[in-house]
Write a protein that holds these residues in place. Sequence first.
Motif, PDB file in Angstrom:
ATOM      1  N   ARG A 122      -2.798   0.549 -12.268  1.00 42.31           N
ATOM      2  CA  ARG A 122      -4.089  -0.045 -12.650  1.00 42.31           C
ATOM      3  C   ARG A 122      -5.049  -0.150 -11.480  1.00 42.31           C
ATOM      4  O   ARG A 122      -6.256  -0.239 -11.672  1.00 42.31           O
ATOM      5  N   ARG A 123      -4.540  -0.184 -10.276  1.00 38.96           N
ATOM      6  CA  ARG A 123      -5.385  -0.451  -9.117  1.00 38.96           C
ATOM      7  C   ARG A 123      -5.661   0.816  -8.337  1.00 38.96           C
ATOM      8  O   ARG A 123      -4.764   1.595  -8.065  1.00 38.96           O
ATOM      9  N   ARG A 124      -6.886   0.987  -7.983  1.00 38.72           N
ATOM     10  CA  ARG A 124      -7.300   2.130  -7.172  1.00 38.72           C
ATOM     11  C   ARG A 124      -7.828   1.617  -5.832  1.00 38.72           C
ATOM     12  O   ARG A 124      -8.277   0.493  -5.716  1.00 38.72           O
ATOM     13  N   GLY A 125      -7.827   2.471  -4.870  1.00 37.88           N
ATOM     14  CA  GLY A 125      -8.420   2.125  -3.587  1.00 37.88           C
ATOM     15  C   GLY A 125      -7.436   1.489  -2.632  1.00 37.88           C
ATOM     16  O   GLY A 125      -6.252   1.366  -2.903  1.00 37.88           O
ATOM     17  N   ARG A 126      -7.984   1.089  -1.513  1.00 35.45           N
ATOM     18  CA  ARG A 126      -7.193   0.489  -0.444  1.00 35.45           C
ATOM     19  C   ARG A 126      -7.484  -0.989  -0.372  1.00 35.45           C
ATOM     20  O   ARG A 126      -8.346  -1.491  -1.050  1.00 35.45           O
ATOM     21  N   GLY A 127      -6.770  -1.651   0.472  1.00 30.07           N
ATOM     22  CA  GLY A 127      -7.008  -3.076   0.660  1.00 30.07           C
ATOM     23  C   GLY A 127      -5.746  -3.798   1.086  1.00 30.07           C
ATOM     24  O   GLY A 127      -4.763  -3.189   1.514  1.00 30.07           O
ATOM     25  N   ILE A 128      -5.808  -5.101   0.935  1.00 29.80           N
ATOM     26  CA  ILE A 128      -4.701  -5.972   1.313  1.00 29.80           C
ATOM     27  C   ILE A 128      -4.067  -6.503   0.036  1.00 29.80           C
ATOM     28  O   ILE A 128      -4.759  -6.939  -0.883  1.00 29.80           O
ATOM     29  N   VAL A 129      -2.751  -6.460  -0.006  1.00 29.02           N
ATOM     30  CA  VAL A 129      -2.002  -7.026  -1.128  1.00 29.02           C
ATOM     31  C   VAL A 129      -1.010  -8.027  -0.576  1.00 29.02           C
ATOM     32  O   VAL A 129      -0.274  -7.728   0.372  1.00 29.02           O
ATOM     33  N   VAL A 130      -1.006  -9.208  -1.166  1.00 26.06           N
ATOM     34  CA  VAL A 130      -0.022 -10.230  -0.834  1.00 26.06           C
ATOM     35  C   VAL A 130       0.832 -10.427  -2.079  1.00 26.06           C
ATOM     36  O   VAL A 130       0.319 -10.795  -3.136  1.00 26.06           O
ATOM     37  N   ALA A 173       3.470   3.189  -0.348  1.00 21.61           N
ATOM     38  CA  ALA A 173       3.016   4.547  -0.665  1.00 21.61           C
ATOM     39  C   ALA A 173       1.558   4.579  -1.083  1.00 21.61           C
ATOM     40  O   ALA A 173       0.901   5.612  -0.967  1.00 21.61           O
ATOM     41  N   ARG A 174       1.030   3.457  -1.539  1.00 24.64           N
ATOM     42  CA  ARG A 174      -0.374   3.364  -1.950  1.00 24.64           C
ATOM     43  C   ARG A 174      -1.282   3.111  -0.759  1.00 24.64           C
ATOM     44  O   ARG A 174      -2.482   2.939  -0.906  1.00 24.64           O
ATOM     45  N   ASP A 175      -0.732   3.076   0.432  1.00 24.60           N
ATOM     46  CA  ASP A 175      -1.506   2.849   1.646  1.00 24.60           C
ATOM     47  C   ASP A 175      -2.211   1.498   1.618  1.00 24.60           C
ATOM     48  O   ASP A 175      -3.365   1.377   2.037  1.00 24.60           O
ATOM     49  N   LEU A 176      -1.514   0.501   1.077  1.00 24.37           N
ATOM     50  CA  LEU A 176      -2.050  -0.860   1.040  1.00 24.37           C
ATOM     51  C   LEU A 176      -1.443  -1.662   2.184  1.00 24.37           C
ATOM     52  O   LEU A 176      -0.256  -1.501   2.503  1.00 24.37           O
ATOM     53  N   ASP A 177      -2.245  -2.505   2.807  1.00 23.95           N
ATOM     54  CA  ASP A 177      -1.703  -3.442   3.782  1.00 23.95           C
ATOM     55  C   ASP A 177      -0.958  -4.502   2.968  1.00 23.95           C
ATOM     56  O   ASP A 177      -1.575  -5.312   2.283  1.00 23.95           O
TER      57      ASP A 177
END
Length: 173
Positions: free
Chosen positions: A87-95, A115-119
């Motif tokens: 559901r989520r696109r793009g980059r960013g920070i995930v906690v 693998a999604r290149d998320l912090d």
Amino acid sequence: TIVDASESMQFGEPTKLFYAKQLAASLGFVGLCRADRVQIQTLGEASPSSAVWRGRSELGKMLDYLTHVSGGENISLSEGIKRFCLRRRGRGIVVLITDLLDKAGYETALRMLAARDLDTYLIHVMAPEELDPELTGDLNLVDCEDGDTTDISISRAVLNRYQKTVASYCEQA
């Protein structure tokens, strides 16, 4: 922020979900004060993503969303993260705020986020009753998420081994 709201998060007094929601609110508040985009969601299909909030004026809406988050939908950690990633696109920070209790393990879910290149940051929530259980004797333990049962005899030696295993698990996670 992703909040695990599975049945196992209903354990403890107060519950692990209560603490997870407090953590999500605290992190969200910091983001809102910085004028970052803040979104909170729970794992599972029945729990829709929140709106995207930005700015301090959105604090009430964010807290209202968290007030209505309830637990109980049982979904594996990896399946919930998979749905999040789809559901989520793009980059960013995930906690990710979770108790990491999943019979299949948590590693696959974390690899999907990586693998999604998320912090990605992980906050492991445990109840005091899990760290130092007050159980003794012959018991029939029931898994609250899938109903599996296990008969066990708990002695001081078993509790000591359990506590060493939990400490090792927490260091590894």
